[in-house]
Design a protein around this motif. Structure first.
Motif, PDB file in Angstrom:
ATOM      1  N   CYS A   2       0.872  -1.204  -0.043  1.00 54.14           N
ATOM      2  CA  CYS A   2      -0.006   0.036   0.112  1.00 54.14           C
ATOM      3  C   CYS A   2       0.777   1.452   0.050  1.00 54.14           C
ATOM      4  O   CYS A   2       0.397   2.282  -0.059  1.00 54.14           O
ATOM      5  N   LEU A   3       2.145   1.085   0.011  1.00 56.94           N
ATOM      6  CA  LEU A   3       3.193   2.344  -0.142  1.00 56.94           C
ATOM      7  C   LEU A   3       3.954   2.228  -1.072  1.00 56.94           C
ATOM      8  O   LEU A   3       4.925   1.779  -1.228  1.00 56.94           O
ATOM      9  N   PRO A   4       3.236   3.085  -2.235  1.00 58.02           N
ATOM     10  CA  PRO A   4       4.146   3.094  -3.598  1.00 58.02           C
ATOM     11  C   PRO A   4       5.404   3.831  -3.480  1.00 58.02           C
ATOM     12  O   PRO A   4       5.365   4.856  -2.538  1.00 58.02           O
ATOM     13  N   ASN A   5       6.347   3.394  -4.329  1.00 55.45           N
ATOM     14  CA  ASN A   5       7.537   4.082  -4.386  1.00 55.45           C
ATOM     15  C   ASN A   5       8.423   4.057  -3.032  1.00 55.45           C
ATOM     16  O   ASN A   5       9.457   4.903  -2.708  1.00 55.45           O
ATOM     17  N   MET A  56       2.303  10.083   3.253  1.00 50.62           N
ATOM     18  CA  MET A  56       1.504   9.642   4.186  1.00 50.62           C
ATOM     19  C   MET A  56       0.517   9.098   3.321  1.00 50.62           C
ATOM     20  O   MET A  56      -0.075   9.460   2.562  1.00 50.62           O
ATOM     21  N   ALA A  57       0.162   7.712   3.691  1.00 50.12           N
ATOM     22  CA  ALA A  57      -0.701   6.882   3.142  1.00 50.12           C
ATOM     23  C   ALA A  57      -1.938   6.876   4.121  1.00 50.12           C
ATOM     24  O   ALA A  57      -1.819   6.563   5.255  1.00 50.12           O
ATOM     25  N   GLU A  58      -3.232   7.099   3.765  1.00 47.41           N
ATOM     26  CA  GLU A  58      -4.339   7.429   4.686  1.00 47.41           C
ATOM     27  C   GLU A  58      -5.359   6.585   4.225  1.00 47.41           C
ATOM     28  O   GLU A  58      -5.765   6.395   3.150  1.00 47.41           O
ATOM     29  N   LEU A  59      -6.028   5.692   5.072  1.00 46.61           N
ATOM     30  CA  LEU A  59      -7.083   4.969   4.812  1.00 46.61           C
ATOM     31  C   LEU A  59      -8.166   5.867   4.567  1.00 46.61           C
ATOM     32  O   LEU A  59      -8.799   6.616   5.016  1.00 46.61           O
ATOM     33  N   PHE A  60      -8.728   5.501   3.287  1.00 41.06           N
ATOM     34  CA  PHE A  60      -9.918   6.278   2.652  1.00 41.06           C
ATOM     35  C   PHE A  60     -10.642   5.642   1.498  1.00 41.06           C
ATOM     36  O   PHE A  60     -10.274   4.908   0.870  1.00 41.06           O
ATOM     37  N   ASN A  61     -11.948   5.210   1.952  1.00 45.26           N
ATOM     38  CA  ASN A  61     -12.850   4.783   1.099  1.00 45.26           C
ATOM     39  C   ASN A  61     -12.438   3.402   0.775  1.00 45.26           C
ATOM     40  O   ASN A  61     -12.664   3.092  -0.611  1.00 45.26           O
ATOM     41  N   PHE A  74       3.401   6.817   7.769  1.00 47.95           N
ATOM     42  CA  PHE A  74       4.375   7.733   7.305  1.00 47.95           C
ATOM     43  C   PHE A  74       5.600   6.833   6.791  1.00 47.95           C
ATOM     44  O   PHE A  74       6.053   5.932   7.284  1.00 47.95           O
ATOM     45  N   TYR A  75       6.065   7.136   5.509  1.00 48.61           N
ATOM     46  CA  TYR A  75       7.318   6.659   5.157  1.00 48.61           C
ATOM     47  C   TYR A  75       8.066   7.370   4.062  1.00 48.61           C
ATOM     48  O   TYR A  75       7.369   8.608   3.625  1.00 48.61           O
ATOM     49  N   LEU A  76       9.188   7.030   3.622  1.00 49.12           N
ATOM     50  CA  LEU A  76      10.283   7.854   2.804  1.00 49.12           C
ATOM     51  C   LEU A  76       9.921   7.263   1.288  1.00 49.12           C
ATOM     52  O   LEU A  76       9.843   6.060   1.430  1.00 49.12           O
ATOM     53  N   ALA A  77       9.343   8.089   0.257  1.00 46.85           N
ATOM     54  CA  ALA A  77       9.478   7.660  -1.059  1.00 46.85           C
ATOM     55  C   ALA A  77      10.780   8.295  -1.918  1.00 46.85           C
ATOM     56  O   ALA A  77      11.305   9.236  -1.374  1.00 46.85           O
ATOM     57  N   GLY A  78      10.957   7.838  -2.944  1.00 37.22           N
ATOM     58  CA  GLY A  78      12.110   8.158  -3.759  1.00 37.22           C
ATOM     59  C   GLY A  78      11.881   9.334  -4.574  1.00 37.22           C
ATOM     60  O   GLY A  78      12.674   9.788  -5.371  1.00 37.22           O
ATOM     61  N   CYS A  79      10.573   9.901  -4.694  1.00 38.24           N
ATOM     62  CA  CYS A  79      10.058  10.859  -5.449  1.00 38.24           C
ATOM     63  C   CYS A  79       8.936  11.508  -4.878  1.00 38.24           C
ATOM     64  O   CYS A  79       8.085  11.128  -4.165  1.00 38.24           O
ATOM     65  N   ASP A  80       8.885  12.735  -5.360  1.00 36.23           N
ATOM     66  CA  ASP A  80       7.692  13.665  -4.834  1.00 36.23           C
ATOM     67  C   ASP A  80       6.462  13.363  -6.045  1.00 36.23           C
ATOM     68  O   ASP A  80       5.370  12.983  -5.680  1.00 36.23           O
ATOM     69  N   LEU A  81       6.849  13.766  -7.264  1.00 41.03           N
ATOM     70  CA  LEU A  81       6.054  13.582  -8.440  1.00 41.03           C
ATOM     71  C   LEU A  81       6.605  12.319  -8.978  1.00 41.03           C
ATOM     72  O   LEU A  81       7.351  12.428  -9.457  1.00 41.03           O
ATOM     73  N   CYS A  82       5.898  11.252  -8.867  1.00 42.07           N
ATOM     74  CA  CYS A  82       6.275   9.887  -9.260  1.00 42.07           C
ATOM     75  C   CYS A  82       5.938   9.367 -10.591  1.00 42.07           C
ATOM     76  O   CYS A  82       6.007   8.131 -10.946  1.00 42.07           O
ATOM     77  N   ARG A  90      -5.109   6.364   0.108  1.00 49.26           N
ATOM     78  CA  ARG A  90      -4.690   7.296  -0.741  1.00 49.26           C
ATOM     79  C   ARG A  90      -3.255   8.023  -0.265  1.00 49.26           C
ATOM     80  O   ARG A  90      -3.205   8.127   0.987  1.00 49.26           O
ATOM     81  N   VAL A  91      -2.320   8.127  -1.182  1.00 47.01           N
ATOM     82  CA  VAL A  91      -1.055   8.780  -0.761  1.00 47.01           C
ATOM     83  C   VAL A  91      -0.879  10.068  -1.036  1.00 47.01           C
ATOM     84  O   VAL A  91      -1.311  10.555  -2.275  1.00 47.01           O
ATOM     85  N   GLN A  92      -0.268  10.977  -0.196  1.00 46.23           N
ATOM     86  CA  GLN A  92       0.022  12.346  -0.379  1.00 46.23           C
ATOM     87  C   GLN A  92       1.515  12.523   0.078  1.00 46.23           C
ATOM     88  O   GLN A  92       1.794  11.919   1.051  1.00 46.23           O
ATOM     89  N   SER A  93       2.005  13.667  -0.558  1.00 43.85           N
ATOM     90  CA  SER A  93       3.095  14.126  -0.196  1.00 43.85           C
ATOM     91  C   SER A  93       3.163  14.948   1.032  1.00 43.85           C
ATOM     92  O   SER A  93       2.249  15.825   1.015  1.00 43.85           O
ATOM     93  N   VAL A  94       3.801  14.730   1.979  1.00 39.71           N
ATOM     94  CA  VAL A  94       3.800  15.567   3.163  1.00 39.71           C
ATOM     95  C   VAL A  94       5.213  16.902   3.121  1.00 39.71           C
ATOM     96  O   VAL A  94       4.713  17.964   3.139  1.00 39.71           O
TER      97      VAL A  94
END
Length: 349
Positions: free
Chosen positions: A127-130, A222-227, A202-210, A231-235
């Protein structure tokens, strides 16, 4: 008799002279020197402004990332009425669980998920891309601080009982007909409030716009439980390393007695403040986490001309990070966040 007419003497006009070749060359040389000086001043000012902007962005991103993570840790373990969590068992759900039945809540016996749970680099996390290979992971679980009266289809909610006659202390479900617990008035027509489940990772990804090859900017996400999914968004971008230390309450008074990188392991040799404490049950150790020390390594978005990073950075691990020997400027940001909903109930006992 001859008359002599006086002749007026007119002064000859001064002849105009141009610049000599020497004068022209001198003036051109002075002009070029002036232009060069102005260009150099502009270049240096522009470079200093860019360096200042990069540093300011780095500071803003580092502090913002700390603020977001600290706030979530402080809210972790909020499950509505204090008695719900105080008298309940705890569970350790799968990191990427989305099904309501797998989120760690149970009515019989009353069970709630761990407030905070960390995962070492290499954890399986679809569930945590990149996800960066060396990234630590922090999962925070709670329910919403804003209650609702009606359920939204597909969203899991926790309903706690305030009526002594109810058969269960809590209900956790995503179906509206399941919510039958009551308020203190014990009126069946007035059900108790609902609070949506909150899971934030919360985790580290290798890109902002991937998209595509990605932009190559290390980013706290940050990956958040939704629907029914995540859903993942950059912090904040520029966060290239993160280390988490967990404060474990060994004597039950709410204050952390020992900070460790993995509460699931046996730290009896390192944490000698409470020799009677039993480290053999990882789930119990995680439940006793009452504080999280967050340490982030942030770097500038672009390299700084003429800068070579020769320093090392202490994030609390056995070995410091670096030196990187590149043109990025870096800084370590650290903050201690208290898991107030766990620690606070223990302090009042």
């Amino acid at each position: 008799m001859t008359r002599h007419i006086p002749v007026r003497h007119i002064a000859p006009m001064r002849r105009q002279r141009g610049l000599s070749l020497v004068e022209l060359m001198v003036s051109m040389t002075l002009g070029l020197l002036l232009i060069t000086a102005l260009a150099t001043l502009y270049f240096n000012t522009s470079r200093a402004r860019n360096a200042f902007s990069n540093s300011a962005e780095q500071i803003e991103n580092g502090r913002y990332a700390l603020d977001i993570m600290s706030r979530e840790v402080e809210l972790a373990g909020f499950f509505g009425p204090a008695n719900v969590a105080a008298g309940a068992l705890v569970s350790a759900p799968d990191l990427c669980a989305t099904d309501p039945a797998s989120l760690g809540f149970s009515a019989s016996p009353a069970t709630v998920p761990l407030a905070v749970q960390g995962f070492a680099p290499g954890a399986v996390a679809p569930c945590l891309p990149n996800l960066l290979a060396g990234s630590e992971i922090l999962a925070v679980r709670r329910v919403s601080t804003t209650p609702v009266s009606a359920a939204v289809v597909g969203t899991p909610y926790l309903q706690a009982s305030y009526c002594a006659d109810d058969m269960a202390s809590l209900v956790f479900d995503a179906s509206a007909p399941a919510f039958k617990l009551r308020t203190k008035a014990c009126d069946s027509t007035v059900p108790s409030e609902l609070r949506a489940a909150v899971v934030r990772i919360f985790y580290l990804a290798g890109c902002d716009l991937c998209t595509g090859a990605g932009d190559g900017k290390p980013t706290l996400k940050m990956a958040e439980l939704f629907n029914g999914g995540f859903r993942v968004q950059s912090v904040a971008n520029g966060i290239e390393d993160m280390h988490l230390s967990y404060g474990v309450d060994l004597d039950g008074n709410g204050a952390p007695d020992c900070y460790v990188g993995d509460p699931g392991a046996d730290h009896s040799a390192d944490c000698t403040g409470a020799p009677a404490y039993d480290w053999s049950v990882p789930l119990t150790n995680w439940r006793n986490v009452t504080a999280v020390r967050v340490q982030l390594l942030a770097r500038t978005a672009v390299v700084t001309s003429g800068w070579t990073d020769q320093r090392t950075y202490d994030l609390g691990r056995a070995q410091a990070s670096g030196p990187f020997r590149d043109g990025y400027k870096r800084h370590v940001y650290a903050e201690l966040a208290r898991v107030a909903n766990i620690a606070g109930s223990r302090e009042s006992q």
